[in-house]
Design a protein around this motif. Structure first.
Motif, PDB file in Angstrom:
ATOM      1  N   UNK A 176       0.818  -1.211   0.000  1.00 26.22           N
ATOM      2  CA  UNK A 176       0.000   0.000   0.000  1.00 26.22           C
ATOM      3  C   UNK A 176       0.852   1.261   0.000  1.00 26.22           C
ATOM      4  N   UNK A 177       1.758   1.419   0.974  1.00 26.58           N
ATOM      5  CA  UNK A 177       2.626   2.602   0.970  1.00 26.58           C
ATOM      6  C   UNK A 177       3.521   2.711  -0.262  1.00 26.58           C
ATOM      7  N   UNK A 178       4.085   1.584  -0.697  1.00 26.36           N
ATOM      8  CA  UNK A 178       4.990   1.656  -1.855  1.00 26.36           C
ATOM      9  C   UNK A 178       4.237   2.129  -3.097  1.00 26.36           C
ATOM     10  N   UNK A 179       2.973   1.695  -3.223  1.00 28.99           N
ATOM     11  CA  UNK A 179       2.203   2.073  -4.418  1.00 28.99           C
ATOM     12  C   UNK A 179       1.929   3.575  -4.470  1.00 28.99           C
ATOM     13  N   UNK A 180       2.065   4.264  -3.344  1.00 29.69           N
ATOM     14  CA  UNK A 180       1.907   5.721  -3.312  1.00 29.69           C
ATOM     15  C   UNK A 180       3.258   6.420  -3.439  1.00 29.69           C
ATOM     16  N   UNK A 181       4.270   5.856  -2.806  1.00 30.59           N
ATOM     17  CA  UNK A 181       5.605   6.467  -2.855  1.00 30.59           C
ATOM     18  C   UNK A 181       6.217   6.355  -4.253  1.00 30.59           C
ATOM     19  N   UNK A 182       6.026   5.225  -4.899  1.00 30.32           N
ATOM     20  CA  UNK A 182       6.613   5.017  -6.231  1.00 30.32           C
ATOM     21  C   UNK A 182       5.750   5.699  -7.286  1.00 30.32           C
ATOM     22  N   UNK A 183       6.378   6.499  -8.136  1.00 24.12           N
ATOM     23  CA  UNK A 183       5.648   7.200  -9.182  1.00 24.12           C
ATOM     24  C   UNK A 183       6.129   6.777 -10.564  1.00 24.12           C
ATOM     25  N   UNK A 184       5.208   6.759 -11.493  1.00 25.36           N
ATOM     26  CA  UNK A 184       5.508   6.591 -12.913  1.00 25.36           C
ATOM     27  C   UNK A 184       4.559   7.506 -13.675  1.00 25.36           C
ATOM     28  N   UNK A 185       5.050   8.120 -14.716  1.00 24.38           N
ATOM     29  CA  UNK A 185       4.228   9.027 -15.544  1.00 24.38           C
ATOM     30  C   UNK A 185       3.610  10.152 -14.711  1.00 24.38           C
ATOM     31  N   UNK A 200       3.179 -12.485  -3.708  1.00 26.57           N
ATOM     32  CA  UNK A 200       3.482 -12.433  -5.134  1.00 26.57           C
ATOM     33  C   UNK A 200       2.877 -11.186  -5.771  1.00 26.57           C
ATOM     34  N   UNK A 201       1.641 -10.852  -5.376  1.00 30.58           N
ATOM     35  CA  UNK A 201       1.034  -9.601  -5.849  1.00 30.58           C
ATOM     36  C   UNK A 201       1.885  -8.404  -5.445  1.00 30.58           C
ATOM     37  N   UNK A 202       2.353  -8.426  -4.192  1.00 34.53           N
ATOM     38  CA  UNK A 202       3.194  -7.331  -3.719  1.00 34.53           C
ATOM     39  C   UNK A 202       4.487  -7.218  -4.487  1.00 34.53           C
ATOM     40  N   UNK A 203       5.090  -8.367  -4.806  1.00 31.96           N
ATOM     41  CA  UNK A 203       6.320  -8.348  -5.601  1.00 31.96           C
ATOM     42  C   UNK A 203       6.057  -7.759  -6.980  1.00 31.96           C
ATOM     43  N   UNK A 212       7.976  -4.598  -8.257  1.00 36.97           N
ATOM     44  CA  UNK A 212       8.833  -4.828  -9.418  1.00 36.97           C
ATOM     45  C   UNK A 212      10.304  -4.987  -9.012  1.00 36.97           C
ATOM     46  N   UNK A 213      11.174  -4.137  -9.542  1.00 36.10           N
ATOM     47  CA  UNK A 213      12.606  -4.278  -9.273  1.00 36.10           C
ATOM     48  C   UNK A 213      12.943  -4.225  -7.801  1.00 36.10           C
ATOM     49  N   UNK A 214      12.238  -3.402  -7.037  1.00 35.78           N
ATOM     50  CA  UNK A 214      12.507  -3.294  -5.604  1.00 35.78           C
ATOM     51  C   UNK A 214      12.147  -4.578  -4.870  1.00 35.78           C
TER      52      UNK A 214
END
Length: 750
Positions: free
Chosen positions: A323-332, A393-396, A400-402
């Protein structure tokens, strides 16, 4: 008439034959909420009245104190690399009572509840070998068996030493030719009298996959007892027994390691002419031949504790990080968690974590209240470990790379690697799903099946008449009940609530009627061949499992006060659970290969299922609110993902991620203003940080808001970095040659 029917059933072998070990397994433990589903008409009022407690003040203090301290004193990455538990950690575990959570206070333990022990195991599960070191002494093994079956002398001798950590236990069950089929163990104990006339046991065995064996100094050994002179008065072959062996006993071999993935201490145990007194049998001589019953009874509760705690912990760490990573990580230019594809994964993680936690608490509370439900425990073990693996697995995938770059900052990698361990131990999930859950449940939990089988085996016509008439009435009732509930989509089901969750009680009641009737069809028409029809049994198991998760989720929602903020999670979870039940029924109908009825189920039956489904699953529009429950800091995030350690901001991995997440969340309002100004071309800059000064000058944000963005972006960049290693640290030039190990194992078996 009934005498003739009884003879025909026996001659045709319509019903499965029950072996002695299967009978002990069937009679072990207790029928609980599983019986409600096999009955076809669950009493939801009763189910909603089941206990759903919290932790005691003492248990919560232990979690907040010693357990939290343990979490911070352990370097999980170093543990994975060295596989060695530091001596100061060993001593801390002894001093703080981690080895005696299960042991009553009068013997020096803590006497924690099942729920309390589960909470400790969940919080320490991410500590690799240390988590295992907490689990084994406090679940199936020496302490649990001695508490339940030990003689007073055995309790006084062993329990205080187990509680203090002086004795570190392991449980010797699995062998090269006996794993899930534990009744086939070849370890043999021969009873004899020594030259002084004292009754002894001579043991020969070769065990493998024994957790904690390399560091243990006391073994609970499962063996097949042979008493050729009937010294114990229980015949020549009393049966499976559990014998206590202390390290140092002549002929006992401990210390070698296997190397499991997600490393923890595990290894073989060898025994060559190991001689101990018969008093070493758990329960003393009277316990001879009672080992299988002991194991089945304790597994009925034990499977509800340790492995589900690990499975739920895996789900929670996935939720806590993703949850937190999906907000901290940005693309586009936007957080990846706001992209619909990612959002779907985050929503599934959040909702299924809520579901698994509800089941963990519900079942642990049931065991604390005196239930020992082998079928429910098997469901919990199988499903929490499977779902935990799915969610990590969903979290991985989101990280992605992290997620795949190893090092101290990798949060999910260790759990991802170690997930298969829980899936394969204490009964491999494949066999648990395809053989045990429905195979045992259909006989043990059915209101009439066991009575009927007992009457058939005893050739008791009056008992058979009573049982078969009851069974026929039960089947007929569920046939018509299922039709009515199918046509009305469950509106005839009595619900304990009148709010918007009442629809789910109706559908679960509808599903239970169909499940009960289809169970009867399978037992009548497939009968003894059900043991070989693992694919069909597996689908019945899936339907039963998700009916359980549906009601435990609703029970949590009720117990926690019907919190409005939980409704998105509940709606998503129940639609998903009902969809899994729907898919299970479709598979059952498609593969019910018997004449006439099989054709009817495959074609008209499946057509009816599809035009009148229990659920088509969660709607896409539901994902946003569910994902948001773990994407925003606050109480809701803690309620879904809490129960694990609280990292400090300076700790690698989770610590720096949560620090960045909090700062990014605080800066969201100001960040939005800047991005809007950039989009409207009110200011010009190549990136967000470069845009801060122009935005302040243009009055888009204040100086303080600019500083908030600056800190958030610095923390963000730090949080998304992965570990790097020098060539010296990366390469390992020497690898131990262990090719002799298989020859050593074979020699031990000769």
């Amino acid at each position: 008439m009934f005498a003739t029917l009884l003879k025909k059933i026996n001659d045709a072998k319509l019903l499965p034959k029950i072996s002695d070990t299967e009978r002990q397994a069937l009679e072990a433990g207790s029928v609980w909420v599983d019986g409600e589903f096999f009955g076809g008409n669950p009493d939801f009022q009763k189910i909603m009245g089941e206990a759903y407690p919290g932790l005691s003040a003492e248990e919560q203090a232990f979690l907040d104190g010693p357990v939290e301290e343990l979490v911070h004193m352990v370097d999980s990455w170093q543990l994975r690399e060295t596989r060695r538990i530091p001596e100061d950690v060993w001593q801390f575990l002894r001093d703080k009572g981690f080895f005696g959570l299960i042991i009553p206070k009068e013997f020096g333990g803590s006497g924690f509840s099942v729920l309390g022990r589960s909470a400790v195991m969940m919080k320490t599960s991410g500590l690799g070998p240390i988590g295992t070191l907490v689990v084994i002494p406090n679940t199936l093994g020496a302490a649990e068996l001695l508490i339940e079956y030990g003689t007073p002398e055995q309790k006084d001798k062993y329990l205080p030493r187990l509680a203090s950590g002086e004795l570190v236990p392991c449980f010797g069950l699995t062998e090269p030719t006996a794993g899930s089929d534990a009744a086939s163990i070849k370890a043999e104990g021969v009873v004899f009298k020594d030259e002084n006339g004292e009754a002894k046991i001579r043991l020969n065995f070769s065990k493998r996959y024994i957790t904690l064996a390399p560091v243990a100094n006391i073994v609970s050994l499962a063996c097949s007892l042979h008493d050729p002179d009937n010294i114990l008065g229980k015949g020549e072959f009393p049966g499976i027994s559990v014998v206590m062996l202390e390290k140092g006993t002549e002929g006992l071999g401990l210390g070698d390691h296997h190397l499991p993935i997600g490393p923890f201490d595990n290894g073989p145990i060898y025994g060559k002419d190991v001689i101990v007194p018969v008093d070493n049998i758990v329960g003393g001589p009277d316990g001879a031949g009672q080992g299988w019953r002991m194991l089945m009874e304790q597994l009925g509760g034990g499977r509800a504790v340790s492995l589900p705690a690990g499975g739920v912990a895996l789900a929670k760490i996935s939720a806590a990080a993703t949850g937190p990573y999906s907000i901290v990580r940005e693309q586009f230019g936007i957080p990846v968690g706001l992209m619909e594809g990612v959002e779907t994964r985050v929503a599934r993680i959040a909702a299924l974590t809520y579901v698994m936690e509800s089941a963990r608490i519900y079942v642990c509370a049931g065991v604390d209240n005196g239930n020992h439900p082998p079928v429910i425990s098997a469901i919990l073990k199988q499903q929490t470990t499977e779902v935990g693996q799915q969610l990590v697995t969903d979290g991985m995938d989101v990280m992605a790379g992290a997620g795949v770059m190893q090092g101290p900052n990798n949060i999910l990698g260790g759990g991802y690697v170690g997930a298969p361990v829980s899936i394969t131990v204490e009964g491999a999930n494949i066999l648990t799903r395809t053989l045990m859950i429905f195979g045992q449940g259909a006989v043990r939990c059915h209101p009439h099946a066991l009575d009927t089988l007992n009457a058939i085996e005893a050739d008791d016509v009056p008992a058979f008449r009573k049982a078969i008439l009851g069974w026929m009435g039960h089947s007929t009732t569920n046939f018509f009940r299922g039709i009515v509930r199918g046509v009305t989509r469950g509106w005839t089901v009595r619900t304990p609530v009148k709010d918007e969750t009442a629809q789910y009680f109706r559908k679960l009641g509808w599903a239970a009627s169909r499940f009960a009737f289809m169970t009867d069809l399978a037992m009548f028409l497939i009968g003894g061949k059900l043991k070989q029809r693992g694919k069909l049994s597996g689908r019945f198991s899936d339907a039963l499992s998700w009916m359980l998760f549906g009601v435990t989720t609703l029970r949590r929602f009720e117990a926690e006060g019907r919190r409005k903020e939980d409704l998105p999670l509940v709606h998503w979870a129940l639609r998903y659970s009902l969809q899994q039940i729907q898919l299970a029924f479709e598979g059952i109908y498609a593969n019910f290969n018997v004449p006439v009825i099989g054709w009817f189920l495959r074609y008209p039956g499946r057509f009816w299922l599809r035009i009148n489904p229990l659920s088509t699953g969660p709607k896409d529009s539901m994902d946003r609110a569910v994902a948001a429950s773990i994407q925003k800091p606050g109480e809701q995030y803690e309620r879904v993902a809490g129960g694990l350690g609280t990292p400090r901001e300076d700790e690698p991995g989770m610590g720096r991620l949560l620090h960045a997440w909090r700062l990014v969340s605080e800066a969201q309002g100001a960040t939005r203003k800047v991005r809007k100004a950039l989009h409207k071309k009110q200011i010009k800059a190549n990136d967000l940080v470069e845009a801060i000064e122009p935005a302040v000058e243009a009055g888009v944000i204040t100086q303080d808001e600019g500083e908030t963005i600056r800190k958030a972006e610095a923390a963000r960049m730090e949080a998304i970095q992965v570990d790097t290693f020098s060539a010296e640290d990366y390469y390992k030039d020497e690898v131990s040659d262990n090719r002799e190990a298989p020859r050593m194992a074979r020699a031990a078996n000769e």
